[in-house]
Design an enzyme around this catalytic site. Structure first.
Site, short mmCIF file in Angstrom:
data_model
loop_
_atom_site.label_atom_id
_atom_site.label_comp_id
_atom_site.label_asym_id
_atom_site.label_seq_id
_atom_site.Cartn_x
_atom_site.Cartn_y
_atom_site.Cartn_z
N ASN A 32 0.83 -1.20 0.00
CA ASN A 32 0.00 0.00 0.00
C ASN A 32 0.87 1.26 0.00
O ASN A 32 1.51 1.59 1.00
CB ASN A 32 -0.90 -0.05 1.25
CG ASN A 32 -1.88 1.10 1.29
OD1 ASN A 32 -1.58 2.20 0.84
ND2 ASN A 32 -3.05 0.84 1.85
N LYS A 53 0.24 3.95 2.68
CA LYS A 53 0.80 3.68 4.01
C LYS A 53 2.29 4.04 4.04
O LYS A 53 2.77 4.63 5.00
CB LYS A 53 0.64 2.19 4.36
CG LYS A 53 -0.79 1.77 4.66
CD LYS A 53 -0.79 0.34 5.16
CE LYS A 53 -2.18 -0.17 5.49
NZ LYS A 53 -2.18 -1.55 5.99
N ASP A 69 -1.47 -3.60 10.64
CA ASP A 69 -2.82 -4.03 10.31
C ASP A 69 -3.77 -3.06 11.00
O ASP A 69 -3.54 -2.66 12.15
CB ASP A 69 -3.08 -5.47 10.77
CG ASP A 69 -4.23 -6.08 9.98
OD1 ASP A 69 -4.20 -6.02 8.74
OD2 ASP A 69 -5.18 -6.61 10.59
N GLY A 101 -8.86 4.23 1.60
CA GLY A 101 -9.74 3.42 2.44
C GLY A 101 -10.97 4.18 2.92
O GLY A 101 -11.68 4.81 2.13
N ASP A 106 -11.07 6.85 4.72
CA ASP A 106 -10.78 8.25 5.05
C ASP A 106 -11.92 9.23 4.72
O ASP A 106 -12.18 10.15 5.51
CB ASP A 106 -9.49 8.72 4.35
CG ASP A 106 -8.23 8.26 5.08
OD1 ASP A 106 -8.35 7.81 6.23
OD2 ASP A 106 -7.13 8.36 4.51
N HIS A 153 -4.37 7.09 13.76
CA HIS A 153 -4.06 5.80 14.37
C HIS A 153 -2.67 5.30 13.95
O HIS A 153 -1.85 4.93 14.77
CB HIS A 153 -5.15 4.80 13.94
CG HIS A 153 -5.46 4.89 12.47
ND1 HIS A 153 -5.84 6.06 11.86
CD2 HIS A 153 -5.38 3.97 11.47
CE1 HIS A 153 -6.01 5.86 10.56
NE2 HIS A 153 -5.73 4.59 10.30
P1 IMP Z 1 -5.17 -3.17 6.23
O1 IMP Z 1 -4.46 -2.76 7.44
O2 IMP Z 1 -4.41 -2.76 5.01
O3 IMP Z 1 -5.57 -4.61 6.24
O4 IMP Z 1 -6.48 -2.29 6.16
C1 IMP Z 1 -7.75 -2.70 6.58
C2 IMP Z 1 -8.81 -1.81 5.95
O5 IMP Z 1 -8.80 -0.54 6.57
C3 IMP Z 1 -8.65 -1.55 4.45
O6 IMP Z 1 -9.96 -1.49 3.90
C4 IMP Z 1 -7.97 -0.23 4.38
O7 IMP Z 1 -8.28 0.48 3.19
C5 IMP Z 1 -8.53 0.46 5.60
N1 IMP Z 1 -7.55 1.39 6.15
C6 IMP Z 1 -6.32 1.09 6.67
N2 IMP Z 1 -5.71 2.20 7.08
C7 IMP Z 1 -6.56 3.22 6.82
C8 IMP Z 1 -6.46 4.63 7.00
O8 IMP Z 1 -5.47 5.18 7.48
N3 IMP Z 1 -7.53 5.35 6.63
C9 IMP Z 1 -8.66 4.79 6.09
N4 IMP Z 1 -8.80 3.49 5.86
C10 IMP Z 1 -7.74 2.71 6.24
#
Ligand code: IMP
Length: 195
Positions: free
Chosen positions: A9, A12, A68, A149, A151, A176
């Site tokens: 990602n 990130k 995660d 995501g 946001d 976070h």
């Molecule tokens: P993962 O940590 O990549 O597995 O993310 C889990 C879910 O939360 C995914 O749908 C991401 O798009 C969303 N997500 C993770 N970090 C963020 C963020 O900082 N803002 C908004 N959505 C997030």
């Protein structure tokens, strides 16, 4: 010090990079030419972060970390939580996830939610974990186009804009992920001082 971030990602990576000590050489999976799938089958955020970091460490033998993240919505009893990425189903888009969330919350006044990130570090003795949480609410409609995501529908407590209406620097002051990364960066600086 070389650190490999076990994620594909790019959002990130952009968020994390400015928060780590400048002495860290941050490597991405793109730098390693990795394009495969990383298993993520644990029922907890910490378990998934560990699974991802361990998988990449085992492959490259470079100290690795993974994050995660889960969005826990009070009125939905903590859902989507660890299943945030697949909320609307396997292979669905971030927008599909948002649409489902807004549908589930339609007519519900309690919009309280928390974003939680757990970072796992593998390659320095026992695995280490760093956690960051931000409190906020889910808006009734999408606002803004920055970030990724969820946001566009997450408004942090004390603000009248969603993360998607903030610059990366603003989001990084309170998100976070930035809170978890700051704890990680503090640990790295402390460790460096002892070498
Ligand atoms: P993962 O940590 O990549 O597995 O993310 C889990 C879910 O939360 C995914 O749908 C991401 O798009 C969303 N997500 C993770 N970090 C963020 C963020 O900082 N803002 C908004 N959505 C997030």
């Amino acid at each position: 010090m070389k650190l490999l971030f076990a994620s594909q990602n790019k959002h990130k990576i952009e968020e994390i990079k400015p928060l780590l000590p400048s002495s860290v050489e941050l490597l991405s999976l793109t730098d390693m030419g990795f394009e495969g799938e990383i298993p993520e089958t644990s029922p907890t955020l910490a378990g998934n972060a560990l699974q991802k970091a361990q998988f990449i460490y085992d492959k490259y033998k470079i100290t690795s970390f993974a994050d995660d993240t889960g969005l826990e919505v009070a009125a939905l009893h903590g859902e989507p939580g660890v299943y945030s990425a697949r909320y609307a189903g396997e292979g669905k888009s971030a927008n599909d996830n948002i649409e489902k969330l807004l549908r589930e919350l339609s007519g519900i006044e309690n919009r309280y939610a928390e974003f939680k990130t757990v970072i796992a570090l593998v390659g320095h003795g026992q695995p280490l974990f760093f956690e960051g949480i931000v409190k906020g609410t889910i808006t009734k409609e999408k606002h803004g186009t920055n970030g990724f995501g969820y946001d566009p529908v997450f408004m942090p407590e004390g603000y009248d804009r969603t993360f998607a209406q903030m610059t990366l620097e603003e989001k990084n002051k309170l998100s976070h992920r930035s809170r978890a990364v700051r704890k990680f960066a503090e640990w790295l600086r402390e460790k460096e001082g002892k070498i």
